[in-house]
Write a protein that holds these residues in place. Structure first.
Motif: not given
Length: 273
Positions: A184-185, A190-192, A257-260
């Motif tokens: 994971v990185e 995408v910023r967040d 791709e997931v949101q932080d």
């Protein structure tokens, strides 16, 4: 038939065969007297009470037997042998050739020719064969997942299908998917966002569809912070690749791709459905 002893008047029931050995004479088992049973022989007993059976005179002329049921054919008498004439010097002697002897001939039985099967029999056999094949095909289609996943039958079906140019349906077996590596990185654009990559190996010998991937993010205490389920079209963009599925024994890389959810997300877990 019935007869009566003239000494003690005992009435006996008897069969005709009993009269043959002594020409109609019997011995009474009560008084031991010997008597001619034909003298009082009767088919039926008279009404009771009675003392004596009717007696028959035995010194009359024999009756005529006129109802014949069988007469054997008379034996053919052998013809008298002809006397051979002595030939003279003036007479021509006709020499008869001996007749052919057929007593030593062996006759071979003529076996019946095998009957040809009619078109109705052939049609019935063909219909039964088609029905059996159709039933077997239906059972195989109903149990296709089990047959394809079988380690012995599956490779044979795959080889036969490849020979005729068909494609086997994909069999889902998420328990046989093994996670080799994950990472994971931060998302580069995408910023967040987070970028999660995973390397998955198909331990099965058959191809199976891309699974539904569930990713769970949790904090240091193991509490869930976020969860998302990814359908195959979310991480595999090519429709043809999705249709082919994950080949048996192959390894593929998956990118999600997931949101932080914030700094508290320190662990994540994968599961396949």
């Amino acid at each position: 038939m019935y007869t009566q002893c003239p000494e003690c008047l005992t009435v006996y029931k008897l069969e005709a065969e009993l009269l043959v050995p002594a020409c109609g004479c019997l011995r009474c088992c009560h008084c031991d007297a010997v008597f001619n049973a034909l003298g009082t022989l009767a088919t039926h007993l008279p009404p009771e009470p009675f003392t004596r059976l009717a007696e028959h005179a035995l010194d009359q002329e024999p009756p005529m037997a006129d109802v014949a049921v069988f007469r054997p054919r008379p034996a053919v008498e052998a013809a008298a042998e002809p006397v051979e004439a002595v030939p003279t010097a003036d007479d021509s002697v006709a020499v008869e050739e001996p007749g052919e002897d057929f007593s030593q001939l062996t006759f071979t039985p003529r076996f019946a020719k095998p009957r040809r099967r009619s078109w109705r029999t052939a049609a019935w056999v063909a219909v039964c064969t088609v029905l059996v094949i159709g039933l077997g095909a239906q059972l195989a289609w109903a149990k296709r997942d089990v047959l394809i996943a079988d380690p012995t039958v599956g490779p044979l079906i795959e080889t036969g299908c490849a020979a005729i140019g068909c494609r086997l349906p994909l069999v889902s077996a998420p328990a046989r998917l093994r996670l080799l590596a994950r990472d994971v990185e931060q998302h580069p654009s995408v910023r967040d966002g987070l970028l999660i990559t995973a390397s998955v190996h198909n331990d099965a010998a058959f191809a199976q569809p891309y699974p539904i991937v569930t990713i769970v993010l949790s904090d240091t205490n193991g509490q869930r912070l976020a969860m998302r389920r990814f359908q195959p079209e979310d991480y595999v963009g090519d429709a043809a690749t999705r249709a082919r599925g994950l080949a048996g024994g192959a390894t593929t890389a998956m990118v999600f791709e997931v949101q932080d959810p914030g700094q508290r997300a320190v662990a994540f877990a994968f599961s396949f459905d």
